[in-house]
Design a protein around this motif. Structure first.
Motif, mmCIF file in Angstrom:
data_model
loop_
_atom_site.group_PDB
_atom_site.id
_atom_site.type_symbol
_atom_site.label_atom_id
_atom_site.label_comp_id
_atom_site.label_asym_id
_atom_site.label_seq_id
_atom_site.Cartn_x
_atom_site.Cartn_y
_atom_site.Cartn_z
ATOM 1 N N HIS A 135 0.815 -1.219 0.000
ATOM 2 C CA HIS A 135 0.000 0.000 0.000
ATOM 3 C C HIS A 135 0.849 1.271 0.000
ATOM 4 N N SER A 136 1.934 1.282 0.774
ATOM 5 C CA SER A 136 2.621 2.540 1.077
ATOM 6 C C SER A 136 3.980 2.703 0.416
ATOM 7 N N TRP A 137 4.668 1.583 0.112
ATOM 8 C CA TRP A 137 6.027 1.723 -0.402
ATOM 9 C C TRP A 137 6.193 1.246 -1.843
ATOM 10 N N ALA A 138 5.265 0.433 -2.343
ATOM 11 C CA ALA A 138 5.337 0.032 -3.748
ATOM 12 C C ALA A 138 4.986 1.233 -4.614
ATOM 13 N N SER A 139 5.622 1.327 -5.776
ATOM 14 C CA SER A 139 5.381 2.452 -6.664
ATOM 15 C C SER A 139 5.055 1.939 -8.067
ATOM 16 N N PRO A 140 3.792 2.107 -8.512
ATOM 17 C CA PRO A 140 2.657 2.695 -7.794
ATOM 18 C C PRO A 140 2.123 1.733 -6.734
ATOM 19 N N PRO A 141 1.278 2.229 -5.808
ATOM 20 C CA PRO A 141 0.720 1.357 -4.764
ATOM 21 C C PRO A 141 -0.072 0.196 -5.374
ATOM 22 N N ILE A 142 -0.103 -0.940 -4.653
ATOM 23 C CA ILE A 142 -0.772 -2.143 -5.135
ATOM 24 C C ILE A 142 -1.824 -2.567 -4.111
ATOM 25 N N LEU A 143 -3.035 -2.827 -4.588
ATOM 26 C CA LEU A 143 -4.108 -3.340 -3.738
ATOM 27 C C LEU A 143 -4.162 -4.849 -3.914
ATOM 28 N N HIS A 144 -4.212 -5.582 -2.805
ATOM 29 C CA HIS A 144 -4.221 -7.041 -2.910
ATOM 30 C C HIS A 144 -5.559 -7.552 -3.432
ATOM 31 N N GLY A 145 -6.647 -7.179 -2.797
ATOM 32 C CA GLY A 145 -7.973 -7.508 -3.297
ATOM 33 C C GLY A 145 -8.529 -8.847 -2.848
ATOM 34 N N ASP A 146 -7.711 -9.727 -2.259
ATOM 35 C CA ASP A 146 -8.225 -11.042 -1.832
ATOM 36 C C ASP A 146 -7.430 -11.528 -0.610
ATOM 37 N N VAL A 147 -7.366 -10.686 0.414
ATOM 38 C CA VAL A 147 -6.649 -11.040 1.644
ATOM 39 C C VAL A 147 -7.461 -12.076 2.415
ATOM 40 N N LYS A 148 -6.845 -13.206 2.741
ATOM 41 C CA LYS A 148 -7.489 -14.259 3.524
ATOM 42 C C LYS A 148 -6.414 -15.198 4.047
ATOM 43 N N SER A 149 -6.757 -16.032 5.008
ATOM 44 C CA SER A 149 -5.766 -16.896 5.643
ATOM 45 C C SER A 149 -5.180 -17.908 4.671
ATOM 46 N N SER A 150 -5.948 -18.312 3.644
ATOM 47 C CA SER A 150 -5.415 -19.273 2.672
ATOM 48 C C SER A 150 -4.508 -18.622 1.651
ATOM 49 N N ASN A 151 -4.394 -17.283 1.648
ATOM 50 C CA ASN A 151 -3.434 -16.584 0.794
ATOM 51 C C ASN A 151 -2.216 -16.114 1.586
ATOM 52 N N ILE A 152 -2.093 -16.572 2.829
ATOM 53 C CA ILE A 152 -0.891 -16.317 3.638
ATOM 54 C C ILE A 152 -0.169 -17.648 3.772
ATOM 55 N N LEU A 153 0.956 -17.795 3.078
ATOM 56 C CA LEU A 153 1.730 -19.031 3.116
ATOM 57 C C LEU A 153 2.705 -19.005 4.282
ATOM 58 N N ILE A 154 3.146 -20.193 4.711
ATOM 59 C CA ILE A 154 4.028 -20.309 5.871
ATOM 60 C C ILE A 154 5.270 -21.088 5.469
ATOM 61 N N ASP A 155 6.434 -20.509 5.739
ATOM 62 C CA ASP A 155 7.702 -21.166 5.427
ATOM 63 C C ASP A 155 8.012 -22.216 6.498
ATOM 64 N N ARG A 156 9.158 -22.910 6.325
ATOM 65 C CA ARG A 156 9.527 -23.972 7.274
ATOM 66 C C ARG A 156 9.702 -23.447 8.700
ATOM 67 N N ASP A 157 10.159 -22.204 8.839
ATOM 68 C CA ASP A 157 10.354 -21.623 10.172
ATOM 69 C C ASP A 157 9.174 -20.743 10.589
ATOM 70 N N TYR A 158 7.990 -20.981 9.982
ATOM 71 C CA TYR A 158 6.763 -20.232 10.284
ATOM 72 C C TYR A 158 6.893 -18.744 9.977
ATOM 73 N N THR A 159 7.652 -18.415 8.932
ATOM 74 C CA THR A 159 7.687 -17.046 8.427
ATOM 75 C C THR A 159 6.535 -16.865 7.450
ATOM 76 N N ALA A 160 5.758 -15.779 7.607
ATOM 77 C CA ALA A 160 4.591 -15.546 6.756
ATOM 78 C C ALA A 160 5.010 -14.999 5.403
ATOM 79 N N LYS A 161 4.308 -15.445 4.365
ATOM 80 C CA LYS A 161 4.545 -14.970 3.001
ATOM 81 C C LYS A 161 3.178 -14.703 2.356
ATOM 82 N N VAL A 162 2.857 -13.432 2.084
ATOM 83 C CA VAL A 162 1.590 -13.091 1.441
ATOM 84 C C VAL A 162 1.680 -13.465 -0.033
ATOM 85 N N SER A 163 0.659 -14.172 -0.524
ATOM 86 C CA SER A 163 0.685 -14.661 -1.899
ATOM 87 C C SER A 163 -0.531 -14.173 -2.669
ATOM 88 N N ASP A 164 -0.567 -14.551 -3.948
ATOM 89 C CA ASP A 164 -1.689 -14.291 -4.849
ATOM 90 C C ASP A 164 -1.887 -12.813 -5.144
#
Length: 672
Positions: free
Chosen positions: A516-545
């Motif tokens: 929202h604030s640092w991408a140029s131009p700003p980007i709206l995700h449009g489909d934020v949900k728990s199934s679009n938040i991926l988890i790495d091996r060390d439980y680091t969150a990765k927003v996808s889609d």
């Protein structure tokens, strides 16, 4: 038909095969080596199970195992029947509904605009069920609907009467998509209202549907109704135009088939002639028998003065005994004719394959340019620091084992994600999208260039894309540990601590704040949900889609007007205005916070009426100061209560009805 008619005739002369043509009373044809059925549904050509078995990817069918039974799917829709003769396909589609004073609703939008399919205006109708329910379908330039009331009329089984809780309207011709809407000014004091596109023969009104205290209509169809879709081979030309063009560009190549105009808008399809004289080329002459034409086939039989020996008709000898096969005078001519026919078949096949390869290459080049491939390619060359690759279709076919169903990582509203392995054993996730609108298609190359430069530790990295296909494919880094949805809602018996949940929430909020604030131009995700938040091996969150996201609009004309997102997470303000903003992402993130706190799904159709919407139940509990009744037992204790109350307060702010009252994602990331 795949091959020229001449090639099929030569194959009949040289090989002991029988060609079966698709006609009204002849079984439908299938490609050799391809499955002919999925479960108990026949899949006739031009359809096929998988893109390789269909005439083109639009006719590809996925055969999916559901509750131990194979069922065919076209995108998210179950296919129950296909008719080649009628050019129709029967599918199951969702029911749009709105319930109660709080206007809880779930609306379906069906899109077939860029496909050969359209809703049959002959076989379907639009039906509205409910008391004081004004609902309509919107599809430019059409707005079709009706108003159902429950006045003094006594409902009767089988009679859809507007004053008895049921009304209906016709489906417009050449309808490729629609969006469902309810007018809230009318749905104010009654139970649930429904609107569907449904096969007319499959609908019969029941008096129980008027009982607004129950969900009889939903239960009768189990949430899905049958819909009839018309289909065409091409939507480009009518038959009278097609006959004046180069025939190699049209599907009706056979002399024994003819072009038929679609009865539903633009487009054409091919139909085999009712009775083809298979004997006009005398295919039985080579074996000395007489040809007898039948409907869709032919029979070879020996005349009375001859007898059949090893499949060949030979004259009945008086004396001496018949010569051996090696010395028979007809062997050399027959053998020579067979060898000559085989050589001719091979030559024609090679020429045909070369022409098809050139045609395919031309189509790929057209798609590549259409999606802005040249612009993207030149920018990648000029900006050496961009780690972004344009993949070929062949590379992704090899990486995913031809998009094998065993490699499916997940299905979503925009497409299917497959696990892939690139050269050098690099694991990737390949997203095969279902469709793309015209505006997004024109801007695709430009948007890919912007998305490729996103570099954040909590956002899934976009490696590249494939542009030489009708709908572009996206290639992401592979995240091995699944989604945030799985440990929260899965039946695995494991517990996920509050600290881990808060870590994932904080990292996800930082990722959205970055978009929202640092991408140029700003980007709206449009489909934020728990199934679009991926988890790495060390439980680091990765927003996808975020590849399905849009760039933030710079003026009012750029606002998105098509509903996108997931039921339960959708911003109610967006549903009213059709304007996607950064505050829409904030609302959806607030629902994710509720999942974290309660370990309950955002929407549960099977639950009691007051527990179907998690957001409404949460707001009701907080108003009654009963927050503890909805919190997850795994994390609720005296030590955690202060933190849980703070997170609940933050979620409440994110779920404000008006977007201006919600915090920004930067503020949310600081709070989490």
């Amino acid at each position: 038909m795949k091959y020229p008619r001449l090639l099929l005739r030569l194959l009949l002369l040289s090989l002991p095969a029988v060609l079966v043509l698709a006609a009204a009373d002849v079984p439908a044809a299938h490609r050799p080596g391809c499955p002919s059925t999925c479960g108990n549904v026949d899949i006739p050509y031009p359809f096929g199970i998988g893109d390789q078995c269909a005439i083109n990817p639009f006719f590809g069918i996925n055969c999916t195992v559901v509750n131990g039974t194979e069922k065919p799917y076209k995108g998210p829709f179950e296919v129950t029947k296909i008719s080649v003769h009628e050019a129709k396909a029967w599918m199951k589609m969702g029911i749009s509904w709105q319930c109660g004073l709080d206007a809880r609703q779930s609306v379906w939008s069906q899109y077939f605009t860029l496909t050969p399919f359209s809703f049959s205006y002959v076989d379907n109708k639009i039906v509205v069920v409910g008391c004081n329910t004004l609902a309509y379908m919107k599809s430019e330039p059409h707005i079709v609907g009706c108003y159902a009331t429950c006045s003094d009329s006594i409902p009767k089984n089988g009679s859809c009467i507007a004053t008895a809780g049921c009304c209906e309207a016709g489906v417009p011709e050449d309808l490729g998509y629609f969006e469902a809407y309810f007018n809230k000014n009318y749905n104010t004091s009654y139970g649930c209202g429904y609107i569907v596109v449904i096969e007319e023969k499959a609908f019969s009104y029941s008096t129980t549907y008027a009982d607004q205290t129950k969900t009889e209509f939903w239960d009768a169809y189990k949430g899905q109704v049958p819909v009839v879709m018309d289909w065409v081979i091409t939507r480009d030309d009518a038959c009278n135009v097609a006959t004046t063009k180069n025939q190699s560009s049209y599907a009706c190549l056979s002399n024994d088939s003819h072009c038929v105009n679609s009865t539903n808008g633009r487009g054409t399809r091919c139909k085999c002639d009712d009775d083809i004289d298979e004997c006009r080329t005398d295919p039985c002459a080579a074996v000395g028998s007489v040809c007898q034409n039948t409907r869709g086939h032919y029979n070879c039989s020996c005349p009375p003065e001859k007898q059949e020996i090893n499949g060949i008709c030979v004259a009945i000898p008086l004396s001496p005994p018949p010569p051996t096969a090696a010395s028979a005078p007809w062997v050399k001519p027959v053998l020579g004719a067979s060898v000559g026919s085989l050589v001719l078949v091979i030559t024609i096949t090679c020429v045909y394959l070369i022409q098809e390869r050139r045609k395919l290459q031309h189509i790929k080049q057209r798609y590549f340019q259409q999606h802005g491939g040249m612009l993207l390619f030149e920018e990648i060359k000029s900006q050496q620091g961009i780690a972004f690759k344009i993949f070929s279709e062949a590379e992704l076919q090899e990486a995913t084992d031809k998009f094998n169903e065993r490699g499916v990582l997940g299905h979503g509203g925009h497409g299917t994600v497959y696990k892939g392995l690139l050269a050098g054993n690099v694991e990737v996730a390949v997203k095969r999208c279902m469709s793309i609108d015209e505006q997004h298609k024109k801007e695709f190359g430009k948007e890919m260039l912007i998305l490729s430069q996103i570099n954040h530790k909590n956002i899934v990295k976009l490696f590249g894309c494939c542009l030489e296909v009708e709908v572009p494919m996206l290639v992401y880094e592979f995240i091995p540990n699944g989604t945030f949805f799985q440990p929260i809602h899965g039946n695995h018996g494991r517990q996920i601590s509050l600290a881990t949940r808060m870590q994932i929430a904080h990292q996800s909020a930082e990722a959205l704040a970055y978009l929202h604030s640092w991408a140029s131009p700003p980007i709206l995700h449009g489909d934020v949900k728990s199934s679009n938040i991926l988890i790495d091996r060390d439980y680091t969150a990765k927003v996808s889609d975020f590849g399905a996201s849009i760039l933030a609009p710079t003026d009012e004309s750029q606002f998105v007007t098509l509903v996108q997102g997931t039921c339960g997470y959708l911003d109610p303000e967006y549903m009213q205005t059709c304007q996607l903003t950064e505050k829409s992402d904030v609302y959806s993130f607030g629902v994710v916070l509720l999942e974290l706190l309660t370990r309950k799904k955002p929407f549960n159709l099977d639950g009691p009426e007051h527990e179907k919407s998690l957001v409404l139940r949460f707001i009701s509990m907080t108003k009654e100061d009963k927050l503890e009744e909805i919190l997850d037992d795994q994390i609720m204790n005296d030590e955690n209560m202060e933190v849980l109350e703070e997170v609940a307060e933050l979620a409440k702010q994110c779920l404000e009805i008006s977007g201006v009252n919600r915090p920004s994602m930067r503020e949310v990331s600081e709070e989490t």
